[in-house]
Design a protein around this motif. Sequence first.
Motif, PDB file in Angstrom:
ATOM      1  N   ALA A 146       0.824  -1.207   0.000  1.00  0.00           N
ATOM      2  CA  ALA A 146       0.000   0.000   0.000  1.00  0.00           C
ATOM      3  C   ALA A 146       0.860   1.259   0.000  1.00  0.00           C
ATOM      4  O   ALA A 146       0.566   2.226  -0.715  1.00  0.00           O
ATOM      5  CB  ALA A 146      -0.930  -0.012   1.210  1.00  0.00           C
ATOM      6  N   VAL A 149       2.310   1.838  -3.474  1.00  0.00           N
ATOM      7  CA  VAL A 149       1.338   2.395  -4.411  1.00  0.00           C
ATOM      8  C   VAL A 149       1.143   3.885  -4.156  1.00  0.00           C
ATOM      9  O   VAL A 149       1.083   4.690  -5.101  1.00  0.00           O
ATOM     10  CB  VAL A 149       0.006   1.644  -4.323  1.00  0.00           C
ATOM     11  N   ARG A 150       1.042   4.279  -2.894  1.00  0.00           N
ATOM     12  CA  ARG A 150       0.867   5.702  -2.587  1.00  0.00           C
ATOM     13  C   ARG A 150       2.076   6.518  -3.063  1.00  0.00           C
ATOM     14  O   ARG A 150       1.923   7.648  -3.552  1.00  0.00           O
ATOM     15  CB  ARG A 150       0.650   5.894  -1.085  1.00  0.00           C
ATOM     16  N   GLU A 153       1.756   6.850  -6.813  1.00  0.00           N
ATOM     17  CA  GLU A 153       0.695   7.804  -7.167  1.00  0.00           C
ATOM     18  C   GLU A 153       1.186   9.246  -7.048  1.00  0.00           C
ATOM     19  O   GLU A 153       0.716  10.128  -7.775  1.00  0.00           O
ATOM     20  CB  GLU A 153      -0.524   7.585  -6.266  1.00  0.00           C
ATOM     21  N   LEU A 260      -2.344   5.901   3.762  1.00  0.00           N
ATOM     22  CA  LEU A 260      -2.847   4.690   3.118  1.00  0.00           C
ATOM     23  C   LEU A 260      -4.337   4.763   2.860  1.00  0.00           C
ATOM     24  O   LEU A 260      -4.830   4.287   1.835  1.00  0.00           O
ATOM     25  CB  LEU A 260      -2.539   3.460   3.992  1.00  0.00           C
ATOM     26  N   TYR A 263      -7.036   1.913   1.054  1.00  0.00           N
ATOM     27  CA  TYR A 263      -6.428   1.102   0.003  1.00  0.00           C
ATOM     28  C   TYR A 263      -6.911  -0.342   0.154  1.00  0.00           C
ATOM     29  O   TYR A 263      -7.031  -0.851   1.280  1.00  0.00           O
ATOM     30  CB  TYR A 263      -4.906   1.179   0.083  1.00  0.00           C
ATOM     31  N   THR A 265      -5.768  -3.387   0.005  1.00  0.00           N
ATOM     32  CA  THR A 265      -5.068  -4.385   0.812  1.00  0.00           C
ATOM     33  C   THR A 265      -5.233  -4.135   2.311  1.00  0.00           C
ATOM     34  O   THR A 265      -5.095  -5.060   3.104  1.00  0.00           O
ATOM     35  CB  THR A 265      -3.567  -4.425   0.464  1.00  0.00           C
TER      36      THR A 265
END
Length: 319
Positions: A146, A149-150, A153, A260, A263, A265
């Motif tokens: 997570a 991914v952040r 992004e 997070l 998210y 997950t």
Amino acid sequence: MSTAAIPGAPLPVRTPGSRARGRHRRPERPEIPSGAPALVLAVPATAGPESRSVVEELLSIVRSEHNGVQAAVGYLPGDSAEAGGGEDRTVAELLALAAEAGLPMPVLVPLVPGPHGFLTELHALAAEYGAPVTDALGPHPLLAEAVHVRLSEAGLARADRARLFAIATAADGVVLTTVGGEDAAAAAGITGVLLAARLAVPVVAAALDVPGSVAAAVNHLKETGSQRPALAPLVIGPEADSELLATAAEETGCPSAAPLGAYPTVGQLIASTYLAALPAPSAEDLARAEAEAAAAAESEGAVEGVRGAHAATEGPIGQ
């Protein structure tokens, strides 16, 4: 059906119901036994627009991933008028309602990624009612995913190491920020190791609520060769003051990824933490589940047989 359909029942308890029909049905997970206690997501914040939006989306993920999970949200006590809703319950209220209704004590899953001052209060409250409390959600590989991914992004990391294109703003060092003091930072270091393996850059952990901790971590990265360090919150959202995140970025001059939040997950981790806390199914539960599965398979076999016979009779006529 479940007690959610019974007026006045504060916490639903999963009870046997009719099985969905059809070859494409989504089966219920066998890990959730009949009569399993509810999941209460214990939020270390008062109810409000920001905390409510995160936890409601997380519970939606839990329910979609695990059909049959009955869940509720428990907040910290606060000003109900400021919270903006009379339907919000505190953890204490949910436990009291469950006790009054004679329902099994719910499993409390704290919405924190690691050690946090909220846990002491939560364990003390749970002990009064005999309610089980799970461990914090981390450290865990799903949290590292997570955070990764952040960062991607925010343009601070590649989304996939297999893709060899360059990102000019990619960080060459990451400070994993969390709340909960030095204990939380130490626990976050484990997730940091997993994150470093994903990013192939150095990662150090720091506590947002310890003065100077984040700045010291940034200086350490710079001294060891990092030229573009970035901050990556190991924070779901409700457990940390948003001003702490903003202040850390401003004082260090480093770009920061977003918390997070909801998210996917994180929702999966909540569900798996709850499932792990449930007692192992008894021999009777297993036998009942096998009997239901056999009956459903027999019923579907009969339906398929009728369809096959019907198709056979129609075939010659259509020729």
